[in-house]
Structures are given as C-alpha cells and as structure tokens.
Scaffold this motif. Structure first.
Motif, PDB file in Angstrom:
ATOM      1  N   UNK A   1      -1.307  10.249  -1.699  1.00  0.00           N
ATOM      2  CA  UNK A   1       0.143  10.040  -0.670  1.00  0.00           C
ATOM      3  C   UNK A   1      -0.103  10.958   0.508  1.00  0.00           C
ATOM      4  N   UNK A   2      -0.715  12.195   0.385  1.00  0.00           N
ATOM      5  CA  UNK A   2      -0.870  12.731   1.661  1.00  0.00           C
ATOM      6  C   UNK A   2      -2.012  12.127   2.599  1.00  0.00           C
ATOM      7  N   UNK A   3      -2.993  11.357   2.100  1.00  0.00           N
ATOM      8  CA  UNK A   3      -4.058  10.599   2.800  1.00  0.00           C
ATOM      9  C   UNK A   3      -3.419   9.384   3.263  1.00  0.00           C
ATOM     10  N   UNK A   4      -2.502   8.827   2.439  1.00  0.00           N
ATOM     11  CA  UNK A   4      -1.750   7.565   3.172  1.00  0.00           C
ATOM     12  C   UNK A   4      -1.060   7.904   4.525  1.00  0.00           C
ATOM     13  N   UNK A   5      -0.425   8.928   4.178  1.00  0.00           N
ATOM     14  CA  UNK A   5       0.647   9.289   5.280  1.00  0.00           C
ATOM     15  C   UNK A   5      -0.062   9.628   6.422  1.00  0.00           C
TER      16      UNK A   5
ATOM     17  N   UNK B   1       2.045   5.882 -12.143  1.00  0.00           N
ATOM     18  CA  UNK B   1       1.659   6.449 -10.906  1.00  0.00           C
ATOM     19  C   UNK B   1       1.487   5.414  -9.825  1.00  0.00           C
ATOM     20  N   UNK B   2       1.236   4.047 -10.184  1.00  0.00           N
ATOM     21  CA  UNK B   2       1.175   3.088  -9.260  1.00  0.00           C
ATOM     22  C   UNK B   2       2.443   2.638  -8.878  1.00  0.00           C
ATOM     23  N   UNK B   3       3.605   2.645  -9.513  1.00  0.00           N
ATOM     24  CA  UNK B   3       4.790   2.674  -8.988  1.00  0.00           C
ATOM     25  C   UNK B   3       5.139   3.712  -7.857  1.00  0.00           C
ATOM     26  N   UNK B   4       4.860   4.958  -8.296  1.00  0.00           N
ATOM     27  CA  UNK B   4       5.171   5.834  -7.438  1.00  0.00           C
ATOM     28  C   UNK B   4       4.620   5.705  -6.135  1.00  0.00           C
ATOM     29  N   UNK B   5       3.220   5.524  -6.177  1.00  0.00           N
ATOM     30  CA  UNK B   5       2.514   5.538  -4.751  1.00  0.00           C
ATOM     31  C   UNK B   5       2.939   4.393  -3.987  1.00  0.00           C
ATOM     32  N   UNK B   6       3.172   2.900  -4.698  1.00  0.00           N
ATOM     33  CA  UNK B   6       3.551   1.722  -3.927  1.00  0.00           C
ATOM     34  C   UNK B   6       4.761   1.806  -3.345  1.00  0.00           C
ATOM     35  N   UNK B   7       5.930   2.607  -3.909  1.00  0.00           N
ATOM     36  CA  UNK B   7       6.899   2.905  -3.413  1.00  0.00           C
ATOM     37  C   UNK B   7       6.735   3.861  -2.144  1.00  0.00           C
ATOM     38  N   UNK B   8       6.108   4.919  -2.366  1.00  0.00           N
ATOM     39  CA  UNK B   8       5.746   6.067  -1.190  1.00  0.00           C
ATOM     40  C   UNK B   8       5.148   5.257   0.080  1.00  0.00           C
ATOM     41  N   UNK B   9       4.132   4.141  -0.212  1.00  0.00           N
ATOM     42  CA  UNK B   9       3.745   3.438   0.801  1.00  0.00           C
ATOM     43  C   UNK B   9       4.893   2.801   1.620  1.00  0.00           C
ATOM     44  N   UNK B  10       5.648   2.414   0.959  1.00  0.00           N
ATOM     45  CA  UNK B  10       6.880   1.363   1.476  1.00  0.00           C
ATOM     46  C   UNK B  10       7.888   2.657   2.039  1.00  0.00           C
ATOM     47  N   UNK B  11       8.139   3.692   1.725  1.00  0.00           N
ATOM     48  CA  UNK B  11       8.978   4.600   2.133  1.00  0.00           C
ATOM     49  C   UNK B  11       8.023   4.984   3.750  1.00  0.00           C
TER      50      UNK B  11
ATOM     51  N   UNK C   1       9.674  -4.113  -1.429  1.00  0.00           N
ATOM     52  CA  UNK C   1      10.069  -4.968  -0.513  1.00  0.00           C
ATOM     53  C   UNK C   1       8.762  -5.312   0.150  1.00  0.00           C
ATOM     54  N   UNK C   2       7.905  -4.773   0.285  1.00  0.00           N
ATOM     55  CA  UNK C   2       6.570  -4.776   1.106  1.00  0.00           C
ATOM     56  C   UNK C   2       5.563  -5.928   0.497  1.00  0.00           C
TER      57      UNK C   2
END
Length: 300
Positions: free
Chosen positions: A65-69, A92-102, A135-136
C-alpha cells in the motif's frame, strides 16, 4: 471515471514498474520515484506497480500500500495509474483494492490467486466479490505459468457480463487460441492486454488494447512505440519493432522475472541490483548475456 471512458483511456503500453531496493532490501522510494518519472517521460501510456515485476509476494500488505501511494502521488494524473492489488489471500486482495480506490488510483490489476488452484466457479466468486467492493475499473490478470490455474474465456466473459467495472484482462498466456476466444466471448470492446512479450504485436492485430510488458522496464520508449505505430496504421513499423525487440525480450526471461530486468536496470545506472529473497540476481553467465544484449541495443 466512467467505465467506458476507462476502456478508451487504458490503452497502450502500461509499464509494470519494478520495485527498487536498498542493499539491505528496504524499499528505495527515491529511486522508485525517479523510475516512474522516467517511464512517463519516455512515453509510457500508463503505470502499474506491485504486479509481478514489482515483487509483491515478497512484500507485506502495508508495504504494498505504501508503494502504491508513493506511485500514485508521483504519477499525479499524468497517465492512468493501475496498481496490482491481487494476492493469494482474498481478504488481502479486498483490502488492497479498496486502498487503491481510496488513494485515487484509476483502476486496479487483480491477479488470479496463486498456489491455491481454485476452480472456475471459485474464481468467478473471488473476482465478483472484489469488483463489487469498489467502483474503480478492474483489469483481471491471468498468468497460468505463475498461478497454476488458467482463468478460462467463459469465466472471463461471465465476469465481464455481470461486473460492469471489470473492463479487461492482462493475458500472460502463451495459448493464443485462448486469447482470441477471450475477445470472442467477452466482446471485442473488452480490453485485452498482452503480458507475453512476443505476443504484444499479435494481440494488437486481433484487437488488443495494448500491453503490460516487463520489457518496458528496460526499453519504455520502444515498447510504447510498438503500440503507437500500430495505432497510427504503421503496420510495417510495428512489425519492425516487434522483431527488433525480440532478442531483448528473450534475454529478460533467461531467469525469473524481474531478476534479469533488475540486472539490466542496474547496468543502465537506474537501480541497485537487489531482489528480495527468495529471488536473487541471475548467474554470471546470464548477467553477461544481459550486458552484451544491452550493448547491442545501445542501452549501455
């Protein structure tokens, strides 16, 4: 972003950027930022991180998530940003995909779960739950050589029908009959991306939307130009680039990706030649082959 708009915008060479590490295997965020800027300045049409080339399975979820941000802030809307958010673990996939949207990512690239070997019904349920949670736009990532299971064309078509935000698939799949059937069954407006370097050009010819090619880590301009020439109707030019890139494609897969690509980038002065265990740098023989190939392409 409307999903139809995403299908149009998410075209071309989406570079799957490697994750640079310091000698102690900590993430080198400064170098990472420089790499992303280089890719965009070199003409890449989009940026993806924490996919196969980014060594995501060697990172914690928080690190990913830090790398993505960091990547999202660096891209800053200049091109589409589509991080890899998949894992062998559904939660984990749910968490990271939601983080990508956020964090404002334009979409997410979600790999078929590896090691578990789910059946097609289980894969459908996994991906539908991921798509329903955000929603992404979602791009599926089918790479049977790494996951030990193939996401079949019928399953992809069912997901495309039932989940409006599943807009495409990255096919790292040498079965060219399969990828033809994906567009036949999911619809020719479904975005098909090549994840097999030697199939980047052929997939454009059958209606593909572009490629997510590890070779873009080393030659981003040329890999982007392959799409540009095809899109401009320069078929001969695209064919010439296809064959021009083949020796480089070959050497970058003499060992497990991204080991040869990171070796090449270190020789080019872009990163340190560090991979996280259990991966390691290639043998001296492969390193010399990488070096001689880079010299032949005037990259060093």
């Amino acid at each position: 972003m409307a999903y139809g708009e995403a299908r149009t915008r998410f075209r071309g060479s989406i570079s799957p950027v490697v994750t640079p590490f310091h000698e102690d295997e900590r993430i080198d965020f400064d170098t990472f930022t420089e790499l992303i800027n280089w890719h965009i300045e070199s003409g890449s049409h989009g940026i993806s991180v924490t996919g196969t080339s980014g060594e995501p399975s060697s990172m914690s979820v928080d690190e990913r998530i830090n790398v993505m941000e960091t990547a999202g802030k660096t891209v800053n809307g200049r091109v589409p940003f589509i991080p890899g958010t998949g894992s062998t673990n559904h939660q984990e996939t749910l968490r990271m995909t939601k983080a990508a949207q956020e964090m404002g990512a334009d979409g997410a690239l979600v790999i078929v779960p590896y090691y578990n070997k789910p059946n097609q019904h289980a894969l459908y349920k996994h991906f539908k739950a991921i798509a329903d949670s955000v929603d992404i736009p979602i791009i599926l990532y089918n790479i049977p050589g790494r996951t030990a299971v193939n996401l079949k064309a019928d399953t992809i078509a069912a997901l495309a029908k039932d989940c409006p935000n599943i807009i495409g698939v990255k096919e790292a799949n040498k079965d060219f009959e399969h990828v033809n059937k994906v567009l036949l069954k999911a619809g020719r407006d479904f975005n098909l991306y090549s994840g097999i370097e030697v199939l980047c050009y052929p997939m454009l010819a059958i209606g593909g939307a572009g490629h997510i090619s590890a070779t873009a880590n080393v030659a981003p301009t040329e890999v982007a130009d392959l799409f540009n020439k095809w899109e401009a109707g320069d078929v001969n030019g695209a064919q010439d680039l296809h064959y021009h890139l083949m020796p480089l494609n070959d050497v970058l897969f003499r060992d497990t990706n991204p080991a040869p690509a990171k070796t090449a980038l270190s020789m080019m002065g872009k990163i340190k030649p560090v991979l996280r265990k259990p991966l390691d740098v290639p043998s001296e023989e492969v390193q010399e082959e990488v070096r001689s190939t880079l010299i032949s392409y005037n990259l060093i």
